[in-house]
Scaffold this active site. Structure first.
Site, PDB file in Angstrom:
ATOM      1  N   HIS A 378      -6.085 -10.827 -18.834  1.00 33.27           N
ATOM      2  CA  HIS A 378      -5.011 -11.787 -18.548  1.00 33.27           C
ATOM      3  C   HIS A 378      -5.136 -12.411 -17.153  1.00 33.27           C
ATOM      4  CE1 HIS A 378      -1.530 -13.936 -19.562  1.00 33.27           C
ATOM      5  NE2 HIS A 378      -0.795 -12.970 -20.104  1.00 33.27           N
ATOM      6  N   ASP A 382      -4.952 -17.110 -20.289  1.00 32.43           N
ATOM      7  CA  ASP A 382      -3.578 -16.912 -20.739  1.00 32.43           C
ATOM      8  C   ASP A 382      -3.500 -16.792 -22.257  1.00 32.43           C
ATOM      9  OD1 ASP A 382      -2.563 -17.039 -18.118  1.00 32.43           O
ATOM     10  OD2 ASP A 382      -2.598 -19.231 -18.177  1.00 32.43           O
TER      11      ASP A 382
END
Length: 405
Positions: A378, A382
């Site tokens: 992450h 995204d």
């Protein structure tokens, strides 16, 4: 003068090695090229051969013990030569001495041997040696089926041993038993902890209807087997779809480094292979350039080498994206751990069937499905692009004609 045996540096990142097992004992006669011990790197166990001949005078490490690279771990010399009773400090090792016993797995060089020395050397993979020790099989009695007659694990497994009598179990059974960390299991554990604790994992799951994939495999099965001698599996089709999707989403074909995100134009595909003692990930270099036939051959070959214990460090390095498949299991979904420094990994669950209601024909029939599990870093990407990437893979698998575009 006795010759030093040093802990070899087998990769650019290796700082310490662990002796998995000694293949020679103190007092044994050593010929140049004889395998004398097996060392565990951060990836695999590799046999180390002698660069000097003589008697193995002293061993300073026991099986399972570790030492920094270039440490003096043993001496080979003439009988009755005097050597230090304790392991010399690593500072005593001179740079020129460190060249004596270094095995570079990238070049795989070995010292020249005479014919007599070659006859005395038993060529066997580490896994074959380990299995032979466990089963009490003398390697000199085994005919190897590998290159140049090298004994492989399958050669040991093929030997029919007399059944052993199980010891009588005491009425009082211990409530617990300690299983020491094996060098490979310990290396895997350290790598998994490093990945899980430094990378913020997010995992997304999507379901794939395999109706058209099954049709495609059935059409190509005989053709590819005739061409390659290998049987096309669903894994190669999943891998092909994934690499096509990676071309549209190159951010997932990357490494996360301290300096930034390093994207790659070529896809070096890692395929996780489960072994009895742990997990290894051989890498198919430039896998995106291979058609299904060549991809099938490459994956099958690397998988066999992994199970025989013959993979080199080079064959397990440089991956840019990894696939981990649970194969023929009942597990639908799981959370695969990213193979650091890669930024994503695709987990493939077991294939299952479920009933589908067809309103047009007013009938119910079973169809095959599989769940894909994408874990991604992450920090690098995204959720929205990850979802789009996973959706692309699903779309390709549910309409495999997209492979031809």
């Amino acid at each position: 003068m006795a010759h030093e045996v040093l802990m070899p540096k087998l990769s650019s990142t290796m700082t310490e090695g662990t002796i998995t097992t000694w293949l020679k004992n103190e007092g044994d006669t050593i010929a140049i090229g004889d395998p004398i011990f097996e060392v565990m790197t951060d990836k695999i166990a590799i046999e180390v051969e002698a660069y000097e001949e003589g008697i193995l005078l002293k061993k300073y490490l026991a099986d399972g013990e570790s030492a920094p690279v270039n440490s003096i771990i043993a001496y080979i010399g003439a009988a009755n030569e005097t050597v230090p009773p304790q392991m010399p400090s690593s500072e005593a090792t001179q740079p020129d001495q460190a060249k004596q016993n270094q095995t570079n797995t990238e070049t795989e060089k070995t010292a020249p041997r005479t014919n007599d020395q070659m006859m005395r050397t038993i060529r066997a993979t580490p896994s074959a040696r380990r299995l032979a020790r466990e089963r009490g099989i003398d390697l000199t009695t085994v005919q190897g089926s590998g290159p140049k007659g090298r004994i492989q694990a399958l050669d040991i497994k093929a030997i029919n041993k007399q059944p052993t009598v199980e010891p009588q179990i005491d009425e009082v059974v211990s409530e617990s038993a300690l299983i020491p960390w094996s060098p490979l299991r310990k290396a895997i554990a350290e790598k998994m902890v490093a990945s899980k604790t430094t990378i913020p994992h997010v995992t997304m799951t999507a379901e794939v209807n395999l109706t058209k994939v099954i049709d495609l495999r059935n059409q190509l099965l005989q053709m590819i087997e005739q061409r390659t001698g290998e049987r096309l599996s669903y894994l190669e089709i999943f891998a092909k779809a994934t690499m096509i999707a990676l071309k549209d989403f190159p951010i997932f074909n990357a490494h996360a480094t301290d300096e930034g995100i390093k994207r790659f134009s070529a896809i070096h595909l890692g395929i996780a292979v489960a072994l009895s003692e742990g997990l290894v990930v051989p890498v198919i270099s430039s896998a995106d350039q291979l058609g299904l036939s060549d991809l099938t051959t490459a994956i099958k070959e690397k998988t066999r080498k992994a199970r025989e214990g013959t993979l080199t460090n080079a064959e397990m390095s440089g991956g840019t994206f990894t696939i981990s498949s649970l194969g023929k299991t009942k597990v639908k979904q799981f959370t695969p751990i990213i193979n650091k420094p890669e930024v994503a990994i695709l987990g493939i669950g077991g294939i299952y069937e479920k009933a589908i209601f067809n309103q047009t024909a007013v009938e119910v029939k079973n169809q095959s499905f599989v769940e894909l599990n994408l874990s991604f870093d992450h920090r690098v990407v995204d959720g929205a692009p990850a979802a789009a990437f996973l959706t692309k893979i699903v779309t390709l698998l549910e309409d495999p004609l997209g492979f031809l575009l």
